[in-house]
Scaffold this active site. Structure first.
Site, PDB file in Angstrom:
ATOM      1  N   SER A  14       1.054  22.003   7.186  1.00  0.00           N
ATOM      2  CA  SER A  14       0.769  20.749   6.488  1.00  0.00           C
ATOM      3  C   SER A  14       0.952  19.586   7.454  1.00  0.00           C
ATOM      4  CB  SER A  14       1.688  20.606   5.284  1.00  0.00           C
ATOM      5  OG  SER A  14       3.007  20.429   5.731  1.00  0.00           O
ATOM      6  N   ASP A  72      -1.090   9.936  -0.300  1.00  0.00           N
ATOM      7  CA  ASP A  72      -2.521  10.098  -0.011  1.00  0.00           C
ATOM      8  C   ASP A  72      -3.398   9.256  -0.927  1.00  0.00           C
ATOM      9  OD1 ASP A  72      -2.597  11.690   2.251  1.00  0.00           O
ATOM     10  OD2 ASP A  72      -2.160  13.490   1.077  1.00  0.00           O
ATOM     11  N   PRO A 191      -4.916  31.278  14.330  1.00  0.00           N
ATOM     12  CA  PRO A 191      -4.277  30.806  13.085  1.00  0.00           C
ATOM     13  C   PRO A 191      -5.314  30.346  12.053  1.00  0.00           C
ATOM     14  CG  PRO A 191      -3.170  29.856  15.000  1.00  0.00           C
ATOM     15  CD  PRO A 191      -4.399  30.562  15.511  1.00  0.00           C
ATOM     16  N   THR A 192      -6.380  29.705  12.521  1.00  0.00           N
ATOM     17  CA  THR A 192      -7.427  29.240  11.597  1.00  0.00           C
ATOM     18  C   THR A 192      -8.160  30.435  10.988  1.00  0.00           C
ATOM     19  OG1 THR A 192      -7.657  27.205  12.828  1.00  0.00           O
ATOM     20  CG2 THR A 192      -9.519  27.814  11.448  1.00  0.00           C
ATOM     21  N   LYS A 224     -16.960  31.168  18.047  1.00  0.00           N
ATOM     22  CA  LYS A 224     -16.023  32.196  17.610  1.00  0.00           C
ATOM     23  C   LYS A 224     -15.590  31.946  16.159  1.00  0.00           C
ATOM     24  CE  LYS A 224     -12.056  34.330  19.867  1.00  0.00           C
ATOM     25  NZ  LYS A 224     -11.143  34.056  20.993  1.00  0.00           N
ATOM     26  N   CYS A 388      10.828  -6.174  -2.667  1.00  0.00           N
ATOM     27  CA  CYS A 388      11.578  -5.515  -3.737  1.00  0.00           C
ATOM     28  C   CYS A 388      13.085  -5.556  -3.449  1.00  0.00           C
ATOM     29  CB  CYS A 388      11.052  -4.102  -3.960  1.00  0.00           C
ATOM     30  SG  CYS A 388      11.285  -3.580  -5.665  1.00  0.00           S
ATOM     31  N   MET A 391      13.875  -8.409  -1.393  1.00  0.00           N
ATOM     32  CA  MET A 391      13.938  -9.701  -2.097  1.00  0.00           C
ATOM     33  C   MET A 391      15.292  -9.819  -2.795  1.00  0.00           C
ATOM     34  SD  MET A 391      13.642 -10.639  -5.578  1.00  0.00           S
ATOM     35  CE  MET A 391      13.000 -11.936  -6.603  1.00  0.00           C
ATOM     36  N   GLN A 392      15.696  -8.722  -3.449  1.00  0.00           N
ATOM     37  CA  GLN A 392      16.972  -8.765  -4.168  1.00  0.00           C
ATOM     38  C   GLN A 392      18.124  -9.033  -3.198  1.00  0.00           C
ATOM     39  OE1 GLN A 392      17.107  -5.012  -6.317  1.00  0.00           O
ATOM     40  NE2 GLN A 392      15.460  -5.607  -7.700  1.00  0.00           N
ATOM     41  N   ARG A 472      13.985  -1.390 -11.155  1.00  0.00           N
ATOM     42  CA  ARG A 472      14.722  -1.444 -12.429  1.00  0.00           C
ATOM     43  C   ARG A 472      15.392  -2.794 -12.619  1.00  0.00           C
ATOM     44  NH1 ARG A 472      16.558   3.661 -10.975  1.00  0.00           N
ATOM     45  NH2 ARG A 472      15.410   5.150 -12.235  1.00  0.00           N
ATOM     46  N   HIS A 517       5.466  -4.978  -4.820  1.00  0.00           N
ATOM     47  CA  HIS A 517       5.124  -4.271  -3.575  1.00  0.00           C
ATOM     48  C   HIS A 517       3.717  -4.662  -3.107  1.00  0.00           C
ATOM     49  CE1 HIS A 517       8.538  -1.466  -3.319  1.00  0.00           C
ATOM     50  NE2 HIS A 517       8.565  -1.613  -4.621  1.00  0.00           N
ATOM     51  N   GLU A 519       2.383  -4.318  -0.335  1.00  0.00           N
ATOM     52  CA  GLU A 519       1.803  -3.369   0.624  1.00  0.00           C
ATOM     53  C   GLU A 519       0.768  -2.445  -0.013  1.00  0.00           C
ATOM     54  OE1 GLU A 519       4.930  -3.365  -0.450  1.00  0.00           O
ATOM     55  OE2 GLU A 519       5.780  -1.355  -0.648  1.00  0.00           O
TER      56      GLU A 519
HETATM   57  N1  GLN Z   1      16.727  -0.645  -6.211  1.00  0.00           N
HETATM   58  C1  GLN Z   1      16.057  -1.815  -6.672  1.00  0.00           C
HETATM   59  C2  GLN Z   1      15.700  -1.740  -8.144  1.00  0.00           C
HETATM   60  O1  GLN Z   1      15.736  -0.695  -8.723  1.00  0.00           O
HETATM   61  C3  GLN Z   1      14.828  -2.085  -5.839  1.00  0.00           C
HETATM   62  C4  GLN Z   1      13.763  -1.055  -5.992  1.00  0.00           C
HETATM   63  C5  GLN Z   1      12.745  -1.095  -4.872  1.00  0.00           C
HETATM   64  O2  GLN Z   1      12.992  -1.687  -3.831  1.00  0.00           O
HETATM   65  N2  GLN Z   1      11.627  -0.417  -5.032  1.00  0.00           N
HETATM   66  O3  GLN Z   1      15.366  -2.737  -8.745  1.00  0.00           O
END
Ligand code: GLN
Length: 542
Positions: A14, A72, A191-192, A224, A388, A391-392, A472, A517, A519
């Site tokens: 993999s 993915d 192997p293939t 081959k 996330c 930020m916290q 959360r 997020h 990203e």
């Molecule tokens: N642990 C934090 C929460 O649950 C941040 C989660 C995260 O960064 N994805 O809110």
């Protein structure tokens, strides 16, 4: 509507790029005027990827409709430039769950529920749903793991059953690895060959082979493989290591992969493919040489003696997209925050970076080190992007250092803190009790209103945005006014103003923390605006 299914399975080992291969094939088919969608099958019993450790399984990719899926799916979104939703992801757990629910409902009318055909039938049902929802001409279906594993046998059985029903609508591609052992100095095909035998044993003969290797496949080995695997030489695609994954579509196109695929279904391309935007991206990737150095502070990096960065795959890609878009070469380094806890003098190493990013995370390990790093970059005016947890942590750091609430914390780590600046919202605590951990996060896309004049508003160029979440805990509104009075900018909130989504620090080249997020929405040809602003600030230097 007529849907065709292209299964992508792996041989030998993999991690050789099934996901990238599927995504690249999808892009080149889309470029020929077809509607393409992609499905990922994870053979684990987990119901979703949310409960899988990112060090072992890689990043948890969150879809707009809030599913926690395999990384993915992120590759498909980046290559196809489309949002993929929950119907396009399945695990063994999910499939069995449906079969068992059906049985409980009495849908099998008193019959003994046999694993075959019932489980593969459920798989096929899900594939057809995904095809229908996307109105897809082609559905690419990537089966995780490698052939011969006990875990994916029922998914391979689904291919066989589909092929039996409509042989003209199903193709199988085997992605295999061809090693060049240094002691021999020759590329080995055996192997293939074994991997192909293994799929043959199940009753499938792959029509296409993708040969992953360090170097390109040569003529004698192609011959081959063709002879021993029963695959036409023109259906054997060489996939030597590329400088970047974004070169793969071109590499495939040069070998006529998509054209042969279309032809094998007795179809014709609908348009002449135009991959010029991708060509110029690849050109940029090769041409950029002025570096921009970004330090990423996380913890899901090491496994034994090896460093892996898959846990932050989308963050990495988003940094790269943004760096390329401003003509810079991204140099990304992994920083371990625990080192700052053991030896604060190490914080000085942050001076070497043009920007520092703290991505999402959970739990207490290394958190004080992150906090120390954030103090350092805030005070030393090093561009900072917190995502996330990042930020916290920035909110906690600001409350501690600027408001003087030295015991400020998140109740995730310190449930009894007197100053819970990050906490569970009312009701959320109760909701979580006794539910276990699966599926208890705030997940998926939510709208966010931006504050006029903020860095975020300027970057997005719009008043309202939509971003994906996976967390959360929340910013505690009891502290909102005090933090604002101390200089923290609340740059983004939910439209009802209940949830703080973005914080900023002014008098700083770039200091932004986002609860979501970003990203997940960055695409190679459409880099994410906040990443672009962060990279621009970083590239400016200090
Ligand atoms: N642990 C934090 C929460 O649950 C941040 C989660 C995260 O960064 N994805 O809110």
């Amino acid at each position: 509507m007529h849907h065709r299914f292209i299964f992508i399975v792996g041989g030998v080992m993999s991690g050789v790029g099934k996901g990238t291969s599927s995504a690249a094939l999808g892009l080149t088919l889309k470029a020929r005027g077809f509607v393409v969608t992609a499905v990922k099958i994870d053979p684990y019993v987990n119901v979703d990827a949310g409960t899988m450790n990112p060090v072992e399984h890689g990043e948890v990719f969150v879809t707009i409709d809030g599913d926690e899926t395999d990384q993915d799916i992120g590759n498909y979104e980046r290559f196809l430039d489309e949002n993929i939703t929950s119907v396009n992801y399945m695990t063994t757990g999910r499939v069995y769950q449906s079969v068992i629910e059906r049985e409980r409902r009495g849908d099998y009318h008193g019959k003994c529920v046999e694993v075959v055909p019932r489980v593969p039938e459920e798989v096929i049902d899900r594939l057809e749903k995904a095809a229908k929802k996307a109105k897809a001409d082609f559905v690419l279906v990537e089966i995780g793991g490698t052939v011969g594993e006990y875990e994916n046998i029922l998914f391979l059985e689904a291919i066989r059953m589909m092929k039996l029903k409509s042989p003209d609508d199903v193709r199988t591609v085997l992605v295999s690895y061809l090693p060049v052992p240094p002691s021999i100095g020759e590329m080995k095909t055996k192997p293939t060959q074994h991997a192909v035998r293994e799929v043959n044993r199940i009753g499938i003969n792959p029509e296409f082979l993708i040969c992953r290797s360090e170097v390109a496949l040569d003529a004698p080995r192609r011959e081959k493989l063709s002879r021993f695997c029963g695959v036409h030489p023109s259906h054997i695609i060489t996939a030597p290591n590329a400088k970047s994954i974004y070169e793969v579509p071109k590499l495939f196109d040069e070998q006529g992969f998509a054209d042969s695929m279309v032809k094998s279904f007795r179809m014709k391309s609908r348009t002449t493919p135009d991959l010029s935007a991708w060509d110029s991206l690849v050109h940029t990737i090769e041409a950029v040489d002025r570096p921009v150095r970004i330090g990423v502070i996380g913890k899901y990096f090491s496994t034994g003696d090896f460093i892996l960065s898959d846990a932050y795959l989308s963050v990495l890609e988003a940094i790269k997209h943004a760096a390329w878009s401003i003509g810079r070469k991204p140099v990304i380094e992994w920083l371990n925050s625990e080192a700052y806890e053991q030896d604060p003098s190490k914080l000085k190493e942050l001076d070497a970076y043009d920007g520092v990013l703290v991505p999402g995370g959970f739990g207490s390990r290394g958190i004080e080190g992150k906090m120390a790093a954030i103090t350092y970059v805030r005070e030393h005016k090093i561009p900072y992007f917190g995502i996330c947890y990042g930020m916290q942590c920035a909110v906690i750091e600001f409350a501690r250092s600027v408001l003087g609430l030295t015991d400020a914390h998140t109740t995730e780590i310190a449930p009894k803190t007197k100053n819970p600046v990050i906490h569970l919202m009312n009701g959320q605590g109760k909701k979580l009790k006794g539910t276990g951990i699966g599926g208890t996060l705030r997940l998926g896309s939510y709208p966010c209103d931006l504050k006029a004049g903020s860095t975020s508003r300027e970057s997005y160029g719009s008043d309202q945005i939509s971003e994906r979440h996976r967390h959360r805990y929340e910013f505690n509104n009891d502290y909102r006014q005090r933090l604002i009075d101390a200089g923290l900018v609340i740059a983004g909130t939910s439209p009802d103003d209940r949830l703080v989504e973005i914080i900023e620090v002014t008098d700083h080249p770039f200091f932004v923390g986002v609860q979501f997020h970003p990203e997940f929405q960055s695409r190679p040809l459409r880099p994410h605006p906040l990443f672009v602003s962060f990279l621009k600030a970083a590239a400016k230097g200090r």
